[in-house]
Design an enzyme around this catalytic site. Structure first.
Site, PDB file in Angstrom:
ATOM      1  N   CYS A  16       0.801  -1.212   0.000  1.00  0.00           N
ATOM      2  CA  CYS A  16       0.000   0.000   0.000  1.00  0.00           C
ATOM      3  C   CYS A  16       0.838   1.269   0.000  1.00  0.00           C
ATOM      4  O   CYS A  16       1.987   1.276   0.402  1.00  0.00           O
ATOM      5  CB  CYS A  16      -0.862   0.076   1.256  1.00  0.00           C
ATOM      6  SG  CYS A  16      -1.873  -1.348   1.520  1.00  0.00           S
ATOM      7  N   GLY A  42       0.520   0.206  -5.151  1.00  0.00           N
ATOM      8  CA  GLY A  42      -0.712  -0.592  -5.122  1.00  0.00           C
ATOM      9  C   GLY A  42      -1.662  -0.153  -6.202  1.00  0.00           C
ATOM     10  O   GLY A  42      -1.939   1.047  -6.333  1.00  0.00           O
ATOM     11  N   ASN A 116      -0.479   0.958   5.841  1.00  0.00           N
ATOM     12  CA  ASN A 116       0.519   0.286   5.008  1.00  0.00           C
ATOM     13  C   ASN A 116       1.308  -0.640   5.917  1.00  0.00           C
ATOM     14  O   ASN A 116       1.927  -0.179   6.876  1.00  0.00           O
ATOM     15  CB  ASN A 116       1.448   1.329   4.362  1.00  0.00           C
ATOM     16  CG  ASN A 116       2.604   0.718   3.579  1.00  0.00           C
ATOM     17  OD1 ASN A 116       3.643   1.327   3.417  1.00  0.00           O
ATOM     18  ND2 ASN A 116       2.432  -0.491   3.081  1.00  0.00           N
ATOM     19  N   GLY A 117       1.290  -1.927   5.621  1.00  0.00           N
ATOM     20  CA  GLY A 117       2.000  -2.898   6.449  1.00  0.00           C
ATOM     21  C   GLY A 117       1.139  -4.112   6.677  1.00  0.00           C
ATOM     22  O   GLY A 117       0.076  -4.257   6.062  1.00  0.00           O
ATOM     23  N   TYR A 261      13.835  -2.293  -4.533  1.00  0.00           N
ATOM     24  CA  TYR A 261      12.844  -2.362  -5.600  1.00  0.00           C
ATOM     25  C   TYR A 261      11.575  -1.525  -5.401  1.00  0.00           C
ATOM     26  O   TYR A 261      11.142  -0.837  -6.313  1.00  0.00           O
ATOM     27  CB  TYR A 261      12.439  -3.831  -5.830  1.00  0.00           C
ATOM     28  CG  TYR A 261      11.230  -4.003  -6.713  1.00  0.00           C
ATOM     29  CD1 TYR A 261      11.314  -3.730  -8.082  1.00  0.00           C
ATOM     30  CD2 TYR A 261      10.009  -4.401  -6.191  1.00  0.00           C
ATOM     31  CE1 TYR A 261      10.204  -3.862  -8.899  1.00  0.00           C
ATOM     32  CE2 TYR A 261       8.895  -4.537  -7.011  1.00  0.00           C
ATOM     33  CZ  TYR A 261       8.988  -4.270  -8.362  1.00  0.00           C
ATOM     34  OH  TYR A 261       7.905  -4.388  -9.162  1.00  0.00           O
TER      35      TYR A 261
END
Ligand code: SF4
Length: 515
Positions: A16, A42, A116-117, A261
């Site tokens: 996310c 995302g 996010n996570g 990345y």
């Protein structure tokens, strides 16, 4: 007969991106632009919740940011506060039900959350809460936080948030919106990034922004102020900015893969330029795995900075020998006549004039299953390359991620059960070299062990509750790597080795060039 084909990208996927705005008359428009810059984090669903000081307004939908937030939709999101979320699901399925921000109306008032996570004890908490009568609306782990907030005895939201977060384990960079406050919170290990920014209008009026990555600030001409600290809760209200330490900081575990990345190279992540890390990775890769060759070719787009670094260090010319189609959709009509490497050709095409007759160093950021890399090597050979030497700017990926990244199972990761020699043979390359773990740490200036490297070591910093980890002993035997529909012999089954040698380079005695 033609059929529809889903194009699978053989990469880890970040879960996310989050973006928050406080104190701007066009908060929802800014959130839209911020999410647009974070789209790479995302692409399955996105949502924005705004507040005009009295009410919260929400819009969530499946798809990409640009298609979801048409002007007519943004017009329905008034107010000077907003949070946005763009999602690639890890925990929970992909349905609209799990799109975020999640909104609740509880004893602490109306609250919206964007996360996010990934929580590593979410399943355990969910069972406990359901046993105590909580009814879950989604199957996303973020909803556990919502229920824990609602059950807290704390009088205010910051107290309830602290209560809730001190009971969960894992990774969270969290934005929380109320009618008149914005909270930005990062877990005590700091797995995922979260940055604070500031937008100053020509009249000197200041709005506060929070984003997963600083590239979102650049789009708005905003200024990067600092990271939200691990274990810190920043509360932004009309009274100003307040920093609350809700948990003691633990041994830091910043995701090193953000630098390899996930993040955009134009971002500053964990206080460091991503592009700088990637170029350094390329330089160190060239030092660890030199080879006589004519050109360095990146696998675009993510392999470009490392290939630049490799070319600069080795003094071998950099050439854009593969061109990426940026307008690729999600599904395709596959022609009835089989076309070799059809899926990968939709995304990448070789420039024959650059590659023909050349000894090529192909630089990529990672190898996950190996199936896409194998097709790319074959494509480069078919374009006339004399030799293809694969160089990878991260160590072999041997273990899944449980901290907010969508990864295949351990069995699907080619490096979990194959030696570099076997992987090289499977790819059909002349040689294969991975950057070492110490070099990766050096590239991100990690002298104090501040980064998580679990997907390269199989050693995790939190107690995990995932079945897969419980059931597989650290040095136990793993299944064979998945190699698609190959007609070539599969590499032999290998035991998982948790501790890897420092240098990863192999030269294949015989290359496989056809199937
Ligand atoms: Fe990042 Fe890998 Fe750690 Fe997951 S396991 S947080 S992808 S370094």
């Amino acid at each position: 007969m033609s059929q529809k084909l889903a194009f699978a990208d053989d990469h880890f996927h970040d879960e996310c991106g989050v973006f928050g705005v406080f104190g701007h008359p066009e908060a929802a428009n800014l959130a839209y632009l911020g999410l647009y810059a974070l789209q790479h984090r995302g692409q399955e669903s996105a949502g924005i919740v705004s507040s005009d000081g009295k009410e919260l307004y929400v819009h969530r939908a499946m798809g990409e940011v640009e298609e979801i937030f048409q002007p007519s939709v943004l017009a329905q999101l008034p107010g000077s506060l907003a949070i946005g979320h763009t999602r690639y699901s890890t925990a929970g399925d992909k349905a609209l039900l799990n799109a975020q921000p999640i909104m609740i109306d509880c004893n602490k008032g109306k609250v919206a959350l964007g996360h996010n996570g990934n929580l590593t004890n979410a399943a355990e908490w969910r069972r406990k809460l359901e046993h105590r009568g909580s009814i879950f609306q989604t199957n996303s782990d973020t909803e556990v936080i919502v229920h824990l907030i609602a059950r807290s005895q704390a009088r205010n939201l910051s107290g309830a948030l602290g209560d809730a977060l001190n009971q969960v384990e894992g990774a969270y960079s969290l934005l929380v919106l109320t009618q008149d406050e914005l909270y930005a919170v990062r877990d005590p290990r700091g797995f995922r990034p979260l940055a604070l920014g500031k937008l100053t209008t020509p009249g000197g009026f200041v709005s506060w922004l929070v984003a997963s990555e600083t590239c979102a600030f650049d789009l708005l001409n905003a200024q990067y102020v600092r990271e939200i600290e691990p274990g810190e809760m920043v509360r932004i209200s009309k009274s100003g900015i307040e920093s609350i330490r809700f948990a003691p900081q633990k041994q830091l575990q910043q995701c090193i893969f953000e630098h390899v990345y996930f993040s955009r190279p134009d971002s500053i992540v964990f206080g460091r330029s991503v592009n700088e890390s990637r170029e350094m990775l390329g330089r160190l890769l060239a030092r660890e795995h030199p080879v006589d060759a004519d050109i360095v070719v990146p696998v675009p787009d993510s392999g470009v900075p490392a290939a630049v670094g490799y070319a600069l260090e080795s003094k071998i010319p950099f050439r854009m020998g593969l061109i990426r189609n940026h307008y690729i959709g999600r599904t395709f009509i596959e022609p009835s006549q089989a076309i070799r490497n059809f899926g990968v050709k939709l995304k990448l095409n070789p420039v024959r004039g650059l590659i023909e007759g050349q000894r090529v160093i192909l630089v990529d950021d990672s190898i996950v299953r190996g199936t896409t890399s194998r097709k790319i090597v074959r494509m480069v050979r078919e374009a006339g390359a004399k030799e293809v030497h694969v160089r990878v700017s991260c160590p072999p990926t041997i273990s899944p991620c449980y901290y907010g990244v969508d990864t295949p199972t351990r069995e699907e990761l080619i490096a979990s059960s194959n030696t570099p020699e076997e992987i090289c043979k499977f790819l059909g390359a002349d040689s294969l070299g991975y950057v070492s773990l110490p070099a990766l740490r050096r590239a991100v200036s990690d002298t104090e062990g501040k980064f998580c490297t679990s997907c390269y070591t199989g050693v995790y910093p939190t107690d995990l509750v995932q079945l897969e980890v419980r059931e597989s002993a650290p040095n136990g035997k793993s299944g064979e790597a998945t190699h698609g529909n190959s007609s070539e012999p599969e590499p032999a089954e290998r035991p998982v080795v948790v501790e890897r040698p420092v240098r990863w380079r192999t030269r294949c005695s015989s290359a496989i060039t056809s199937s």
